[in-house]
Every structure is written in C-alpha cells, then in structure tokens.
Design a protein around this motif. Structure first.
Motif, PDB file in Angstrom:
ATOM      1  N   ALA A  82       0.802  -1.224   0.000  1.00 33.78           N
ATOM      2  CA  ALA A  82       0.000   0.000   0.000  1.00 33.78           C
ATOM      3  C   ALA A  82       0.831   1.269   0.000  1.00 33.78           C
ATOM      4  O   ALA A  82       0.261   2.366   0.075  1.00 33.78           O
ATOM      5  CB  ALA A  82      -0.923   0.003   1.222  1.00 33.78           C
ATOM      6  N   VAL A  83       2.161   1.159  -0.093  1.00 37.83           N
ATOM      7  CA  VAL A  83       2.991   2.355   0.046  1.00 37.83           C
ATOM      8  C   VAL A  83       2.674   3.387  -1.035  1.00 37.83           C
ATOM      9  O   VAL A  83       2.640   4.599  -0.768  1.00 37.83           O
ATOM     10  CB  VAL A  83       4.486   1.972   0.038  1.00 37.83           C
ATOM     11  CG1 VAL A  83       4.887   1.287  -1.260  1.00 37.83           C
ATOM     12  CG2 VAL A  83       5.359   3.193   0.297  1.00 37.83           C
ATOM     13  N   ASN A  84       2.416   2.934  -2.261  1.00 37.70           N
ATOM     14  CA  ASN A  84       2.112   3.889  -3.324  1.00 37.70           C
ATOM     15  C   ASN A  84       0.796   4.615  -3.066  1.00 37.70           C
ATOM     16  O   ASN A  84       0.678   5.832  -3.282  1.00 37.70           O
ATOM     17  CB  ASN A  84       2.057   3.174  -4.672  1.00 37.70           C
ATOM     18  CG  ASN A  84       3.434   2.829  -5.201  1.00 37.70           C
ATOM     19  OD1 ASN A  84       4.435   3.129  -4.553  1.00 37.70           O
ATOM     20  ND2 ASN A  84       3.491   2.193  -6.352  1.00 37.70           N
ATOM     21  N   LYS A  85      -0.230   3.884  -2.594  1.00 38.87           N
ATOM     22  CA  LYS A  85      -1.513   4.521  -2.293  1.00 38.87           C
ATOM     23  C   LYS A  85      -1.377   5.493  -1.128  1.00 38.87           C
ATOM     24  O   LYS A  85      -1.993   6.571  -1.123  1.00 38.87           O
ATOM     25  CB  LYS A  85      -2.550   3.446  -1.967  1.00 38.87           C
ATOM     26  CG  LYS A  85      -3.187   2.819  -3.185  1.00 38.87           C
ATOM     27  CD  LYS A  85      -4.013   3.856  -3.942  1.00 38.87           C
ATOM     28  CE  LYS A  85      -4.668   3.275  -5.164  1.00 38.87           C
ATOM     29  NZ  LYS A  85      -5.424   4.305  -5.935  1.00 38.87           N
ATOM     30  N   MET A  86      -0.576   5.134  -0.138  1.00 43.90           N
ATOM     31  CA  MET A  86      -0.352   6.045   0.987  1.00 43.90           C
ATOM     32  C   MET A  86       0.341   7.322   0.520  1.00 43.90           C
ATOM     33  O   MET A  86      -0.001   8.419   0.965  1.00 43.90           O
ATOM     34  CB  MET A  86       0.486   5.352   2.060  1.00 43.90           C
ATOM     35  CG  MET A  86      -0.199   4.195   2.752  1.00 43.90           C
ATOM     36  SD  MET A  86       0.866   3.467   4.018  1.00 43.90           S
ATOM     37  CE  MET A  86      -0.138   2.065   4.522  1.00 43.90           C
ATOM     38  N   MET A 137      -8.201  -3.438   0.315  1.00 41.77           N
ATOM     39  CA  MET A 137      -9.499  -3.152  -0.305  1.00 41.77           C
ATOM     40  C   MET A 137     -10.327  -2.203   0.556  1.00 41.77           C
ATOM     41  O   MET A 137     -11.041  -1.341   0.035  1.00 41.77           O
ATOM     42  CB  MET A 137     -10.254  -4.461  -0.545  1.00 41.77           C
ATOM     43  CG  MET A 137      -9.587  -5.387  -1.544  1.00 41.77           C
ATOM     44  SD  MET A 137     -10.432  -6.978  -1.719  1.00 41.77           S
ATOM     45  CE  MET A 137     -11.993  -6.439  -2.410  1.00 41.77           C
ATOM     46  N   ALA A 138     -10.227  -2.361   1.879  1.00 40.77           N
ATOM     47  CA  ALA A 138     -10.949  -1.442   2.767  1.00 40.77           C
ATOM     48  C   ALA A 138     -10.380  -0.032   2.679  1.00 40.77           C
ATOM     49  O   ALA A 138     -11.128   0.959   2.727  1.00 40.77           O
ATOM     50  CB  ALA A 138     -10.876  -1.950   4.206  1.00 40.77           C
ATOM     51  N   GLY A 147      -9.112   5.836   0.302  1.00 40.74           N
ATOM     52  CA  GLY A 147      -7.678   6.114   0.252  1.00 40.74           C
ATOM     53  C   GLY A 147      -7.080   6.614   1.543  1.00 40.74           C
ATOM     54  O   GLY A 147      -5.857   6.806   1.620  1.00 40.74           O
ATOM     55  N   GLU A 148      -7.887   6.832   2.570  1.00 34.80           N
ATOM     56  CA  GLU A 148      -7.387   7.300   3.865  1.00 34.80           C
ATOM     57  C   GLU A 148      -6.750   6.128   4.623  1.00 34.80           C
ATOM     58  O   GLU A 148      -7.447   5.193   5.036  1.00 34.80           O
ATOM     59  CB  GLU A 148      -8.534   7.889   4.675  1.00 34.80           C
ATOM     60  CG  GLU A 148      -8.207   8.125   6.137  1.00 34.80           C
ATOM     61  CD  GLU A 148      -7.137   9.173   6.339  1.00 34.80           C
ATOM     62  OE1 GLU A 148      -6.037   8.804   6.809  1.00 34.80           O
ATOM     63  OE2 GLU A 148      -7.395  10.352   6.012  1.00 34.80           O
ATOM     64  N   PRO A 149      -5.413   6.130   4.838  1.00 36.61           N
ATOM     65  CA  PRO A 149      -4.762   4.977   5.481  1.00 36.61           C
ATOM     66  C   PRO A 149      -4.735   5.054   7.003  1.00 36.61           C
ATOM     67  O   PRO A 149      -4.238   4.123   7.643  1.00 36.61           O
ATOM     68  CB  PRO A 149      -3.340   5.041   4.923  1.00 36.61           C
ATOM     69  CG  PRO A 149      -3.093   6.501   4.707  1.00 36.61           C
ATOM     70  CD  PRO A 149      -4.432   7.113   4.335  1.00 36.61           C
TER      71      PRO A 149
END
Length: 547
Positions: A324-328, A487-488, A495-497
């Motif tokens: 998830a690093v890219n999405k974060m 997915m959550a 997109g909120e981690p």
C-alpha cells in the motif's frame, strides 16, 4: 556432470560470490513491489477494468498512457498477495525436498521458474487486454523461484568453517536487499528501455543461474562442520587444513564422537529422562539427550506459540506497507504521479540497508556467547555449598541464559522499532516518510534473523527446519489479510490509510508478549540453575523443550 564435494569445496568462493549476486538480483525481488506496480500500470495491466473517462493522464505522447483506477490497484495487489504468499509459505515443503534431494535440484527448479516468470511478464505485456491474467502465474513463479534460490544458498556457508556465520549473514542480507532490484529496473524503464526487452534480458540472465548451478553445485548436500562426516566427505583429500589434526573443530568432532560411543546406555533404573555427556576438550559440557525430544513438544511450547503470533503480526505489518505504500504516498502527494515514483524509488534504494542491519541483529544475538559455559554441573554446586563459598560475585554466564537474554534484547528492540514505524505511518508528513522507510527496512532485516536465532537457542537442532518452515507458513497466512485491508483502504476509506495503520499499530503491541514470556522463562531457568545446578534438559523435561 555435477562436481563432487571436493571439487565444490575448491570452488566455494566462486559459489559464494555468485550466490550473493543471485540473491540480490533474483531472490525476493517481489518485495520491491511498489516500483513494479508503477511499471505494470504504465504497461496497462488490467486497465480494461477502468472506465475510459477515468483516464485523466491521456496525452499525445509517443507512449500510450493507460487509464488507472482503484479496481486495477486491487487486482494487481491480489497478484502481489499471491506471489508474496508463495514466497513465504513454500519454505516448509522446500525444506523437506532439500533434505530429501539436496540443494542442487531445488536450485535448478527455482532458476527455471524465475526464467519462466520473466518470460511470462514479457509475453503478457504484448497484449495486456487479453493476457493480463498471466501476471498471477508470473508473480507466483517469481516468488517460488526466488525462495528456492534463497533457501539453497543458506546451506552454502557450511563450506566455510569458522566463517560460516559471516557468510550466513551476508546471504540473508543479500536476500533482504533484493527489494532494490525492481526500483533499479524502473530506472532503466524510465530511461526509455522497453519493458519487453528488460524482461527478456532478465530471463536470459536467470538462465546463467541454471548454468552456474549445473557446473558448480554438487549433488550431495553440504555437510555442516559439526557433523562427524565433514572431514570424511570434504577434507579427506588434504583440503582445508585449517581444522585438520591440529584444528580445534576437527579434534572436537573426533572427541565428541568417541565420548558418545563410550557412554553407557541409559537405564530405567537411573530414573532420568536424559543424561549429560562428559566435558569436551574446551572444558565445557554438552547436553546430549539420548531420547529425542518429540516434535509435538516443540510445537506446543509457549515460546513457539508466542513466536507465531509475533512473527505473523510483523509479517502482516511489513507486507501491507509494501503493498500500500504507493496509495499512501498518493494520499499525501499533490504534485502528481512523478513524485510518487520518486518516493517509491527512494524506498526501494533504502532496502540496501538490510546488508547492514542483518549482521547487526546477529551481533546482538551472539553477544557474550563465547564467554559462557553450557550449564552448571551438580558437582560444582554441591562443592560450593559444602565449602561455603559465596559464588554470587563469580557466577558464570550460562550459554542458554545468555542466548535467552540476547533474544529478549533483540525482540524488544525490533518491537520498539516496529511501534515507531507504526507511529510515523500515522503522521501525514511527506518528509517524515523517509524515516518510515528506514524503520521499515530495519525491522524487515531484524525480525527473521532474531526468530531464527531464538529457535536455534531454545529448540533441538533437528526441529529447527520444521519449526522455521511452519512459522514462515503461518506468517504467510497472516500476510493474506493485507488484501482485505488494502481493499478497505481504497474502498470505504477512500484512500485514507489512518484507520488501517492505527489498527495495525495497536495489533503490533502484541509483539511484546514474546519477550515478556522469554523474560519469565529466563527467570525460572536461572532459579532452577541456582537451586540444584542441573542442566536444562533435566530442569525443563516436563514443561519446555530445550536445545
């Protein structure tokens, strides 16, 4: 065509140097997923799942820009989840296969699988709309081939005698640092080299691993220096005079075997579960259990069960961040995809720190081991009590106690760093993510080495491979949970981690339960040593397995 052990021994430095390079560029490269994800999205893998209107980056450039969306990220992340699961979960069957057939066929199969993985990715990129599902098979073969190369290279340090620990740390460090490979591939890709060319070239290089293994790796497994047949198998031809005749290890092997053969068989009248061997030539004693400890006892021990929870939690934390690093970063970066690619490349480059952190945790686990004795003897304790000598000031360091102390320190430090990593993930500061990258890399280099050293200190050596493989399998099952978490994050949380990272931070606090139990276990062991001076086999025969 395969060389003998004596021939392989002469080529051991060539094999070690090439194994480090092969681990660095062909083993756990899938851990550099952040950079590969950018390449796959640029190539258009699963872009057909995105509506055409979501393509906000379509330009008139030479290179076609494919649309991107959350559904595409979820599908590609599923491929990473499967590949990383294979990378971790196959260690147990691989250990069984390697014990049965030796490292050579396993390494040959692994290099062939890696070659097939690169070829499949190259072929799939020619028609991504029809062949995108091939990425699942390619990533699975990538993970399987990588772990085959890693697992077999860990037997190679047996050829180096007193340098075995150094070579082992180097092998583990090169495996952990292989996450830098895909960031390097991305730099070549950004320079204008076609993805197909890169993959076919990489596939050709993987064929060299197959050739190198065919020419230099023997059919037989590498014997450890502690094995009595080490001299017979490797050193009979006058090779490696460092431990021959006057060497301490050679003399210790011969003496230990002589002592084992000269010992009487245990009698039921003695009323003991195990007996102690005579002291070896260095003045220390080895606990040689005549009756093997059942594997069931190791599997049900509190140490192993707590380690499963700790390692599974840590694996989930590490793998989720990689996925998830890219999405974060996208949630933090407002300057465009180029900035995400830059930070992803920095994160990949920092994986080289594993070459430094793996030997560091090994140093912590080996702290003052050389100054220890194996266990107190009954005669020593009775003599001290009879003479009224206060032994508190000159109390020796016992090897098992010191190993447990080192394990407590290693796991406490690792968990503190993991908590610090979780805290920095919660802070929405882009520059602070460089600290997050460093902490992630250090933790990833620490926790596998610390767990392996703990198993070596606490459990019988013949259980080490099975326990390590089972722990890796359970950790891989834990890591599968990162897919629903991802997915959550991209779905309901938009997109909120923060909330996912907060939950994982609270979950990571369970990691302190293992060093807490080890602290209690060490205190109980110290009390028993002080009370009756019996060795650990006698003390813990009813409650905890020992080395």
């Amino acid at each position: 065509m395969a060389p003998t052990l004596q021939q392989a021994y002469r080529r051991r430095w060539w094999m070690a140097c090439t194994a480090v390079l092969e681990n660095l560029f062909f083993s756990a490269v899938l851990l550099g997923w952040g950079s590969l994800l950018i390449i796959l999205k640029n190539e258009g893998f699963y872009s057909s799942m995105c509506p055409a209107e979501s393509s906000t980056n379509t330009t008139q450039d030479e290179q076609r820009r494919w649309p991107g969306c959350d559904q595409q990220d979820e599908m590609l992340n599923l491929g990473f989840t499967i590949g990383s699961f294979v990378l971790s979960a196959t260690t147990l069957p691989l250990g069984i296969l390697m014990d049965r057939f030796g490292p050579r066929p396993v390494r040959l199969v692994g290099s062939a699988c890696f070659t097939a993985s690169c070829t499949l990715m190259a072929l799939a990129s020619r028609d991504v709309e029809a062949l995108s599902p091939l990425i699942f098979l390619a990533l699975s073969l990538n993970g399987f081939g990588g772990i085959c190369l890693t697992f077999t290279s860990l037997t190679l340090p047996n050829m180096f005698g007193n340098l075995r620990s150094t070579l082992m740390a180097l092998m583990i460090g090169s495996y952990a640092s292989s996450a830098i490979t895909f960031p390097g591939i991305k730099l070549i890709y950004d320079a204008g080299v076609a993805f197909v060319v890169i993959m076919f070239t990489w596939s050709g290089l993987a064929c060299l691993i197959f050739l190198n293994c065919t020419l230099n790796w023997p059919i037989e497994a590498f014997p450890a220096p502690e094995e009595v047949n080490y001299t017979k198998k490797i050193k009979l031809s006058g090779l490696a005079l460092d431990h021959k005749v006057t060497g301490d290890l050679f003399y210790t092997h011969v003496t230990t075997m002589g002592q084992r053969l000269s010992q009487k068989a245990p009698s039921l009248e003695d009323g003991s579960d195990a007996f102690m061997s005579p002291q070896d030539v260095r003045g220390t004693s080895e606990n040689l259990p005549e009756r093997p400890v059942p594997l069931r006892k190791s599997l049900c021990s509190p140490t192993f069960l707590w380690s499963l929870l700790t390692m599974g939690m840590t694996q989930l934390r590490i793998i989720f961040y990689m996925a998830a690093v890219n999405k974060m970063l996208e949630y933090l970066v407002t300057g465009g995809q180029e900035h995400v690619g830059f930070y992803s490349s920095v994160f990949g480059a920092m994986q080289l720190l594993c070459l430094l952190t793996c030997p560091l945790i090994g140093y912590i686990m080996d702290w003052r081991i050389k100054d220890c004795v194996d266990a107190p003897t009954q005669g020593t304790v009775l003599g001290d009590a009879r003479d009224g000598v206060a032994t508190k000031s000159i109390r020796p360091r016992y090897c098992k106690i010191q190993k447990l102390t080192n394990a407590i320190n290693a796991f406490t430090l690792t968990n503190l760093l993991l908590v610090g990593f979780g805290i920095t993930c919660l802070i929405n500061n882009l520059h602070l993510q460089f600290v997050t990258f460093v902490l992630h890399t250090i933790v990833r280099g620490f926790f596998h080495s610390a767990c392996g050293s703990l198993y070596a200190a606490v459990f019988p050596s013949n259980h080490f491979g099975t326990l390590t493989g089972l722990q890796s399998l359970i950790s891989a099952v834990f890591a599968l949970l990162q897919q629903p978490l991802f997915m959550a994050m991209v779905g309901p949380l938009k997109g909120e981690p923060f909330w996912v990272n907060l939950g994982l931070l609270l979950f990571s606090l369970l990691g302190f339960l293992l060093p807490s139990y080890l602290f209690y276990y060490r205190a109980r062991l110290q009390k028993e040593y002080t009370a009756n001076g019996m060795g650990p086999l006698k003390v813990l025969s009813g409650s905890e397995v020992t080395a």
